[in-house]
Design an enzyme around this catalytic site. Structure first.
Site, PDB file in Angstrom:
ATOM      1  N   THR A 281       0.686  -1.385   0.157  1.00 50.41           N
ATOM      2  CA  THR A 281      -0.020  -0.130   0.014  1.00 50.41           C
ATOM      3  C   THR A 281       0.665   1.243   0.077  1.00 50.41           C
ATOM      4  O   THR A 281       1.906   1.209   0.638  1.00 50.41           O
ATOM      5  CB  THR A 281      -0.947   0.089   1.180  1.00 50.41           C
ATOM      6  OG1 THR A 281      -1.520   1.564   1.303  1.00 50.41           O
ATOM      7  CG2 THR A 281      -0.318  -0.290   2.565  1.00 50.41           C
TER       8      THR A 281
ATOM      9  N   ASP B 273      -0.055   3.782   1.338  1.00 52.79           N
ATOM     10  CA  ASP B 273      -0.302   4.525   2.779  1.00 52.79           C
ATOM     11  C   ASP B 273       0.868   4.182   3.705  1.00 52.79           C
ATOM     12  O   ASP B 273       0.977   4.969   4.663  1.00 52.79           O
ATOM     13  CB  ASP B 273      -1.787   4.359   3.026  1.00 52.79           C
ATOM     14  CG  ASP B 273      -2.536   5.179   2.288  1.00 52.79           C
ATOM     15  OD1 ASP B 273      -2.108   5.661   1.172  1.00 52.79           O
ATOM     16  OD2 ASP B 273      -3.816   4.774   2.499  1.00 52.79           O
TER      17      ASP B 273
ATOM     18  N   GLY C 280      -3.294   8.945   1.866  1.00 53.58           N
ATOM     19  CA  GLY C 280      -3.264   8.754   3.223  1.00 53.58           C
ATOM     20  C   GLY C 280      -4.519   8.561   3.947  1.00 53.58           C
ATOM     21  O   GLY C 280      -5.040   9.564   4.473  1.00 53.58           O
TER      22      GLY C 280
END
Ligand code: F6P
Length: 410
Positions: free
Chosen positions: A140, A142, A185
């Protein structure tokens, strides 16, 4: 059908740079160890009704190391969506699990590598509980998966956001403007924090630190008083607005779609300070393009070690990175906790020491003093209430209309 053993691989959820590097790592390692390799298409969807896969060879994976995206395709929607919000897991239909089990058996899959983020790994965990031989690889942009210091894709996303800040810096300085950069995010501010530090941001707004417009404006005024007539603001899409919460659109049966906080922040700064302010929403640019060197190395290691887990019959485990070593943890452990930015951590404290503001009350004497805490639990919720979403959508619409009007006047 070949008499060699087979390893299966699929890529699920939102894509990110480095997925192809994992695929290549799995194919090359499997080949060395005497396995054939098949790749299922469109994430978990390719596993049944209809089964869609391709044989993966050294030949047809040549040159993919540096390519963004995934040659297998991916989806974060559909029959295999196992999560709505962090704590809102959805059990898969038992018939679906049964059908996946049949595919795995019929194709003689010795082990299935599932590459995905939190939601996708939650599906892999259900497969494991059902007796399907799976191992997980975390991905990911994030960087918010617990149990691993880094997910691949993060470094590439940060590089993209940093490049955007470098570009915004020069134009902000030329025009003496405030520039607001909105980055991805959902639950964690890692991209905003790292890009903000790397790209010389002046204000970083993240979900983990409660901020106010008063403090944001105070920082901008301070800069003006010190002769710095421009300001760079980095805001994570998941950084809740003071009082109003997340800026999100609810999506039926899926995670709320975040985005749009940047223009709201910019508008409010302009309204309060009368200072020309512009916004850039970086969006999916952060998910595309070629992976950085760091992500290629990490993704390649993840691919190779995922094959090792299968060879060692360590099903139900996920590869993780505890620098300097690549290890593994039970998938169940990895999907239950989100890793968010520590407001007291070294990166935040270093940023403060440099004079970067997080939009909270600045510590007057020591830059290393503890910031205002948002919550000790570090478990931000993704669930905007319907009222919050509606109010923010109205607000965002109002601002978009005003911006369009302004553009016409320009
Ligand atoms: O989880 C990765 C992520 O890129 C988030 O940062 C973002 O909120 C989301 O995916 C966007 O998803 P989609 O591609 O469905 O718009």
């Amino acid at each position: 059908m070949s008499s060699r053993k087979r390893i299966g691989i699929l890529t699920s959820g939102g894509d990110c740079p480095g997925l192809n590097a994992v695929i290549r790592g799995v194919v090359k390692t499997s080949g060395q160890l005497g396995y054939d390799c098949v790749g299922f298409l469109r994430g978990y969807e390719g596993l049944c009704d209809p089964v869609q896969y391709m044989t993966l060879t050294k030949k047809n994976t040549e040159g993919i190391l540096s390519q963004g995206g995934t040659i297998l395709g991916s989806t974060n929607r559909g029959r295999f969506a196992a999560t709505c919000n962090i704590e809102d897991r959805v059990g898969l239909d038992p018939d679906l699990l049964e059908a996946v089990g049949v595919t795995v058996e019929q194709l003689d899959i010795d082990g299935l590598v599932c590459v995905g983020g939190d939601g996708s790994l939650a599906i892999a965990h259900q497969f494991h509980e059902f007796g399907i031989p799976v191992v997980g690889v975390p991905k990911t942009i994030d960087n918010d998966l617990s149990a691993t210091a880094f997910t691949f894709g993060f470094d590439s996303a940060v590089a993209c956001a940093t490049d955007a800040l470098d570009r915004l810096h020069t134009t902000a300085a030329s025009h003496e403007r405030v520039m607001v950069l909105e980055v991805m995010g959902r639950h964690a501010g890692w991209i905003a924090l790292h890009a903000g530090i790397a790209g010389g941001g002046d204000l970083i707004l993240i979900p983990e630190i409660a901020w106010t417009f008063d403090e944001v404006c105070r920082k901008i005024i301070d800069r003006e008083l010190n002769g710095r007539r421009f300001t760079l603001v980095v805001v994570a899409e998941g950084a809740a607005l003071p009082q109003q919460g997340l800026v999100a659109t609810n999506v039926e049966g899926a995670q709320a779609r975040l985005g749009g906080i940047g223009p709201i922040v910019a508008r409010e700064i302009e309204r309060r300070l009368g200072k020309e302010t512009r916004t850039v929403i970086l969006g999916h640019l952060q998910r595309g393009g070629t992976p950085t060197t760091f992500d290629r190395v990490l993704a390649t290691q993840y691919g190779a070690h995922a094959v090792r887990l299968i060879v060692e019959r360590r099903f139900g485990e996920m590869i993780c990175y505890n620098p300097p070593e690549i290890g593994s943890v039970p998938i169940a452990e990895a999907v239950n906790r989100i890793r968010v930015v520590d407001p007291h951590g070294s990166a935040v404290r270093a940023a403060r020491a440099l004079g970067i503001s997080f939009g909270d009350e600045a510590a007057p004497h020591s830059p290393f003093a503890r910031p205002t805490e948002r919550c000790d639990e570090l478990r931000p919720s993704d669930a905007a209430t319907a009222e919050e979403v509606e109010a923010n959508a109205d607000f965002a619409l109002e601002i978009a209309e005003a911006a369009a009007e302004e553009a016409l006047l320009d």
